[in-house]
Design a protein around this motif. Structure first.
Motif, PDB file in Angstrom:
ATOM      1  N   GLY A 295       0.849  -1.201   0.000  1.00 53.38           N
ATOM      2  CA  GLY A 295       0.000   0.000   0.000  1.00 53.38           C
ATOM      3  C   GLY A 295       0.872   1.234   0.000  1.00 53.38           C
ATOM      4  O   GLY A 295       2.078   1.163   0.234  1.00 53.38           O
ATOM      5  N   LEU A 296       0.208   2.363  -0.270  1.00 54.12           N
ATOM      6  CA  LEU A 296       0.941   3.613  -0.416  1.00 54.12           C
ATOM      7  C   LEU A 296       0.893   4.376   0.913  1.00 54.12           C
ATOM      8  O   LEU A 296      -0.172   4.500   1.507  1.00 54.12           O
ATOM      9  CB  LEU A 296       0.247   4.419  -1.521  1.00 54.12           C
ATOM     10  CG  LEU A 296       1.029   5.492  -2.242  1.00 54.12           C
ATOM     11  CD1 LEU A 296       2.283   4.936  -2.876  1.00 54.12           C
ATOM     12  CD2 LEU A 296       0.138   6.141  -3.308  1.00 54.12           C
ATOM     13  N   PRO A 297       2.032   4.893   1.388  1.00 59.95           N
ATOM     14  CA  PRO A 297       2.014   5.684   2.631  1.00 59.95           C
ATOM     15  C   PRO A 297       1.071   6.880   2.509  1.00 59.95           C
ATOM     16  O   PRO A 297       0.866   7.406   1.408  1.00 59.95           O
ATOM     17  CB  PRO A 297       3.458   6.158   2.782  1.00 59.95           C
ATOM     18  CG  PRO A 297       4.268   5.334   1.844  1.00 59.95           C
ATOM     19  CD  PRO A 297       3.360   4.800   0.786  1.00 59.95           C
ATOM     20  N   SER A 298       0.526   7.312   3.657  1.00 58.97           N
ATOM     21  CA  SER A 298      -0.551   8.301   3.592  1.00 58.97           C
ATOM     22  C   SER A 298      -0.107   9.632   3.001  1.00 58.97           C
ATOM     23  O   SER A 298      -0.885  10.315   2.342  1.00 58.97           O
ATOM     24  CB  SER A 298      -1.177   8.488   4.968  1.00 58.97           C
ATOM     25  OG  SER A 298      -0.169   8.902   5.851  1.00 58.97           O
ATOM     26  N   ASP A 299       1.156  10.024   3.203  1.00 61.04           N
ATOM     27  CA  ASP A 299       1.575  11.314   2.620  1.00 61.04           C
ATOM     28  C   ASP A 299       1.543  11.245   1.098  1.00 61.04           C
ATOM     29  O   ASP A 299       1.156  12.193   0.422  1.00 61.04           O
ATOM     30  CB  ASP A 299       2.974  11.709   3.134  1.00 61.04           C
ATOM     31  CG  ASP A 299       4.050  10.722   2.705  1.00 61.04           C
ATOM     32  OD1 ASP A 299       3.826   9.498   2.831  1.00 61.04           O
ATOM     33  OD2 ASP A 299       5.101  11.164   2.212  1.00 61.04           O
ATOM     34  N   ARG A 300       1.924  10.117   0.553  1.00 62.41           N
ATOM     35  CA  ARG A 300       1.888   9.961  -0.912  1.00 62.41           C
ATOM     36  C   ARG A 300       0.445   9.897  -1.412  1.00 62.41           C
ATOM     37  O   ARG A 300       0.108  10.443  -2.463  1.00 62.41           O
ATOM     38  CB  ARG A 300       2.616   8.693  -1.344  1.00 62.41           C
ATOM     39  CG  ARG A 300       4.088   8.824  -1.195  1.00 62.41           C
ATOM     40  CD  ARG A 300       4.840   7.876  -2.117  1.00 62.41           C
ATOM     41  NE  ARG A 300       6.099   8.516  -2.381  1.00 62.41           N
ATOM     42  CZ  ARG A 300       6.630   8.719  -3.591  1.00 62.41           C
ATOM     43  NH1 ARG A 300       6.056   8.244  -4.656  1.00 62.41           N
ATOM     44  NH2 ARG A 300       7.760   9.364  -3.731  1.00 62.41           N
ATOM     45  N   LEU A 301      -0.390   9.188  -0.657  1.00 61.90           N
ATOM     46  CA  LEU A 301      -1.808   9.110  -1.040  1.00 61.90           C
ATOM     47  C   LEU A 301      -2.405  10.516  -1.103  1.00 61.90           C
ATOM     48  O   LEU A 301      -3.161  10.845  -2.019  1.00 61.90           O
ATOM     49  CB  LEU A 301      -2.597   8.289  -0.021  1.00 61.90           C
ATOM     50  CG  LEU A 301      -2.529   6.778  -0.155  1.00 61.90           C
ATOM     51  CD1 LEU A 301      -3.173   6.119   1.057  1.00 61.90           C
ATOM     52  CD2 LEU A 301      -3.215   6.314  -1.433  1.00 61.90           C
ATOM     53  N   GLN A 302      -2.032  11.346  -0.120  1.00 63.74           N
ATOM     54  CA  GLN A 302      -2.584  12.694  -0.082  1.00 63.74           C
ATOM     55  C   GLN A 302      -2.051  13.540  -1.234  1.00 63.74           C
ATOM     56  O   GLN A 302      -2.798  14.280  -1.873  1.00 63.74           O
ATOM     57  CB  GLN A 302      -2.270  13.349   1.275  1.00 63.74           C
ATOM     58  CG  GLN A 302      -3.076  14.610   1.541  1.00 63.74           C
ATOM     59  CD  GLN A 302      -4.577  14.390   1.319  1.00 63.74           C
ATOM     60  OE1 GLN A 302      -5.178  13.471   1.863  1.00 63.74           O
ATOM     61  NE2 GLN A 302      -5.198  15.234   0.473  1.00 63.74           N
ATOM     62  N   ARG A 303      -0.754  13.404  -1.517  1.00 68.07           N
ATOM     63  CA  ARG A 303      -0.196  14.167  -2.651  1.00 68.07           C
ATOM     64  C   ARG A 303      -0.866  13.750  -3.962  1.00 68.07           C
ATOM     65  O   ARG A 303      -1.188  14.571  -4.813  1.00 68.07           O
ATOM     66  CB  ARG A 303       1.311  13.953  -2.731  1.00 68.07           C
ATOM     67  CG  ARG A 303       1.967  15.004  -1.885  1.00 68.07           C
ATOM     68  CD  ARG A 303       3.429  14.978  -1.681  1.00 68.07           C
ATOM     69  NE  ARG A 303       4.304  14.232  -2.534  1.00 68.07           N
ATOM     70  CZ  ARG A 303       5.190  13.342  -2.063  1.00 68.07           C
ATOM     71  NH1 ARG A 303       5.240  13.053  -0.763  1.00 68.07           N
ATOM     72  NH2 ARG A 303       6.006  12.734  -2.886  1.00 68.07           N
ATOM     73  N   GLN A 304      -1.083  12.455  -4.079  1.00 70.33           N
ATOM     74  CA  GLN A 304      -1.753  11.980  -5.295  1.00 70.33           C
ATOM     75  C   GLN A 304      -3.164  12.572  -5.388  1.00 70.33           C
ATOM     76  O   GLN A 304      -3.601  13.028  -6.451  1.00 70.33           O
ATOM     77  CB  GLN A 304      -1.815  10.455  -5.291  1.00 70.33           C
ATOM     78  CG  GLN A 304      -2.395   9.874  -6.567  1.00 70.33           C
ATOM     79  CD  GLN A 304      -2.535   8.362  -6.482  1.00 70.33           C
ATOM     80  OE1 GLN A 304      -3.028   7.818  -5.484  1.00 70.33           O
ATOM     81  NE2 GLN A 304      -2.087   7.671  -7.518  1.00 70.33           N
ATOM     82  N   ALA A 305      -3.855  12.599  -4.257  1.00 74.57           N
ATOM     83  CA  ALA A 305      -5.215  13.164  -4.237  1.00 74.57           C
ATOM     84  C   ALA A 305      -5.175  14.636  -4.655  1.00 74.57           C
ATOM     85  O   ALA A 305      -5.971  15.081  -5.494  1.00 74.57           O
ATOM     86  CB  ALA A 305      -5.814  13.021  -2.839  1.00 74.57           C
ATOM     87  N   ASP A 306      -4.250  15.392  -4.079  1.00 74.21           N
ATOM     88  CA  ASP A 306      -4.152  16.823  -4.398  1.00 74.21           C
ATOM     89  C   ASP A 306      -3.857  17.028  -5.885  1.00 74.21           C
ATOM     90  O   ASP A 306      -4.413  17.917  -6.527  1.00 74.21           O
ATOM     91  CB  ASP A 306      -3.023  17.481  -3.587  1.00 74.21           C
ATOM     92  CG  ASP A 306      -3.309  17.455  -2.093  1.00 74.21           C
ATOM     93  OD1 ASP A 306      -4.474  17.212  -1.712  1.00 74.21           O
ATOM     94  OD2 ASP A 306      -2.355  17.653  -1.303  1.00 74.21           O
ATOM     95  N   GLN A 307      -2.976  16.193  -6.414  1.00 74.57           N
ATOM     96  CA  GLN A 307      -2.575  16.387  -7.806  1.00 74.57           C
ATOM     97  C   GLN A 307      -3.699  15.982  -8.768  1.00 74.57           C
ATOM     98  O   GLN A 307      -3.941  16.656  -9.772  1.00 74.57           O
ATOM     99  CB  GLN A 307      -1.252  15.651  -8.058  1.00 74.57           C
ATOM    100  CG  GLN A 307      -0.122  16.370  -7.300  1.00 74.57           C
ATOM    101  CD  GLN A 307       1.200  15.624  -7.194  1.00 74.57           C
ATOM    102  OE1 GLN A 307       1.575  14.861  -8.094  1.00 74.57           O
ATOM    103  NE2 GLN A 307       1.912  15.853  -6.099  1.00 74.57           N
ATOM    104  N   TYR A 308      -4.410  14.920  -8.427  1.00 70.27           N
ATOM    105  CA  TYR A 308      -5.584  14.567  -9.246  1.00 70.27           C
ATOM    106  C   TYR A 308      -6.630  15.690  -9.184  1.00 70.27           C
ATOM    107  O   TYR A 308      -7.226  16.052 -10.200  1.00 70.27           O
ATOM    108  CB  TYR A 308      -6.226  13.268  -8.755  1.00 70.27           C
ATOM    109  CG  TYR A 308      -5.811  12.024  -9.521  1.00 70.27           C
ATOM    110  CD1 TYR A 308      -5.970  11.964 -10.909  1.00 70.27           C
ATOM    111  CD2 TYR A 308      -5.289  10.910  -8.871  1.00 70.27           C
ATOM    112  CE1 TYR A 308      -5.599  10.824 -11.615  1.00 70.27           C
ATOM    113  CE2 TYR A 308      -4.917   9.764  -9.575  1.00 70.27           C
ATOM    114  CZ  TYR A 308      -5.074   9.729 -10.946  1.00 70.27           C
ATOM    115  OH  TYR A 308      -4.719   8.607 -11.655  1.00 70.27           O
ATOM    116  N   ALA A 309      -6.855  16.216  -7.970  1.00 71.43           N
ATOM    117  CA  ALA A 309      -7.887  17.255  -7.830  1.00 71.43           C
ATOM    118  C   ALA A 309      -7.518  18.481  -8.654  1.00 71.43           C
ATOM    119  O   ALA A 309      -8.360  19.071  -9.341  1.00 71.43           O
ATOM    120  CB  ALA A 309      -8.048  17.631  -6.358  1.00 71.43           C
TER     121      ALA A 309
END
Ligand code: XIL
Length: 370
Positions: A295-309
């Motif tokens: 799984g992806l660490p939460s900081d990366r998950l959040q960065r991915q979310a921000d970049q998709y948004a």
């Protein structure tokens, strides 16, 4: 080998599709991707075919998406592996199941240098003549596009014809046999076979730098030569922390200024570092670390979310120019980035392998709010 499992799987999938239709998702439309962007553009996913998905995956597809792209089964090697032997079983099922689910279809792809059988370019032990290559290409397009006339909304007519390096066009077998003619003729053949389908030129990295300039040059050339091109597909295989927002915006505006529609056709955000930013399918890397197997660490998950948004907000800003935004794969477990350019556990999409939504899903839905 027994065909029984295949038949059973097909029967099972058809049953699931029928059940889903009866129980069509109507609740909370704004809390789904397609509901959130209903006023903006179609929301697509690339999938192998509906009948290879399990019931939960079919439900996800039907709930969040309005369009599907066949990931592999309509490529030349699948449709015409041997000259004159057209194989339509899988694509027929794809088209009929997608229609039952109420999904539009984005056809992929008529002419490409990859996943294309060698026979197109051979005549006995010689290279086939220019005329023979063009005749074969027209025949392939006429049969495939004609078979689904009126049922496939858009086609990627030519895929990845632009060179990554110093040349204008890629020195593919198509190019070596015909020069730029195959591109012009492919669009004409597709238009003849289905006058109403929207016809796209599709490529990676054409959002940025020199490749964007070459794409504009190609569009002008095609228009001058009377090729009926309707749109440009920006594939959108981007990587975490390197999404070129400004370049993408310029590309969308530049392509629209040429009078063309824009589609984002193969979106994913790769989160495992790889050697090259470009999406050349022939690039292969040696086995290396697999940093996120669990799984992806939460900081990366959040960065991915921000970049998709941020990306979807940009697409929404230009919704008057954009027809469709398609992700390349339904969820992390079904992404090509798990095996290209090398085997690794990747997490590029909106749902994880257990089909749980990742932060990116809500971030993208929120990005649709005024
Ligand atoms: C990929 C598929 O996802 C893989 O399953 C297959 O092995 C190779 O092709 N650009 C394209 C797509 O236009 O057709 C490619 O799809 C990904 C890159």
């Amino acid at each position: 080998m027994s065909r029984l499992p295949v038949v059973a799987a097909a029967f099972f999938a058809v049953t699931v599709i029928q059940l889903l239709r009866a129980d069509a998702p109507t609740a909370l439309p704004t809390n789904t991707l397609k509901g959130a962007y209903a006023k903006n553009f179609e929301i697509g996913a690339a999938i192998p075919s509906p009948d290879t998905l399990n019931p939960q995956e079919v439900r996800l597809l039907a709930t969040h998406f309005s369009s599907v792209t066949p990931e592999n089964i309509m490529k030349p090697e699948a449709i015409q592996p041997v000259e004159g032997r057209f194989v339509f079983e899988a694509s027929d099922r794809f088209v009929s199941d997608a229609s039952k689910l109420g999904l539009q279809i984005h056809g992929h792809t008529l002419v490409w240098h990859s996943q294309c059988p060698a026979w197109f370019f051979r005549e006995g032990d010689q290279d086939a003549s220019r005329d023979l290559v063009l005749r074969r290409m027209r025949e392939h397009i006429a049969k495939l596009v004609g078979r689904y006339k009126g049922r496939i909304a858009r086609w990627d007519v030519v895929n990845e014809a632009i060179d990554d390096g110093e040349y204008f066009l890629r020195k593919s077998k198509w190019f070596k046999a015909t020069g730029e003619e195959f591109i012009v003729e492919a669009f004409k053949a597709a238009r003849r076979a289905d006058p109403k389908a929207l016809l796209y030129y599709n490529d990676y990295s054409i959002d940025s730098g020199a490749k964007r300039e070459k794409a504009i040059r190609l569009i002008k050339l095609l228009k001058n030569r009377g090729a009926p091109i309707d749109g440009v597909g920006i594939q959108g295989h981007w990587t975490l922390d390197s999404v070129p927002y400004d370049e993408i915006e310029k590309a969308i505006c530049d392509f629209a200024a040429e009078g063309l529609r824009v589609a984002i056709t193969e979106l994913d955000i790769d989160v495992v570092p790889r050697g090259s930013g470009a999406a050349d399918v022939s690039a292969r890397e040696k086995a290396a670390a697999d940093p996120y197997p669990d799984g992806l660490p939460s900081d990366r998950l959040q960065r991915q979310a921000d970049q998709y948004a941020r990306l979807y907000a940009l697409f929404r800003k230009h919704a008057d120019k954009i027809d469709l935004v398609t992700v390349w794969g339904l969820h992390d477990g079904r992404s090509w980035l798990n095996y290209w350019p090398r085997a690794r556990t990747n997490h590029p999409l909106f749902w994880n392998r257990a089909l749980e939504p990742k932060p990116a899903l809500q971030a993208v839905i929120d990005a649709a709010r005024p």
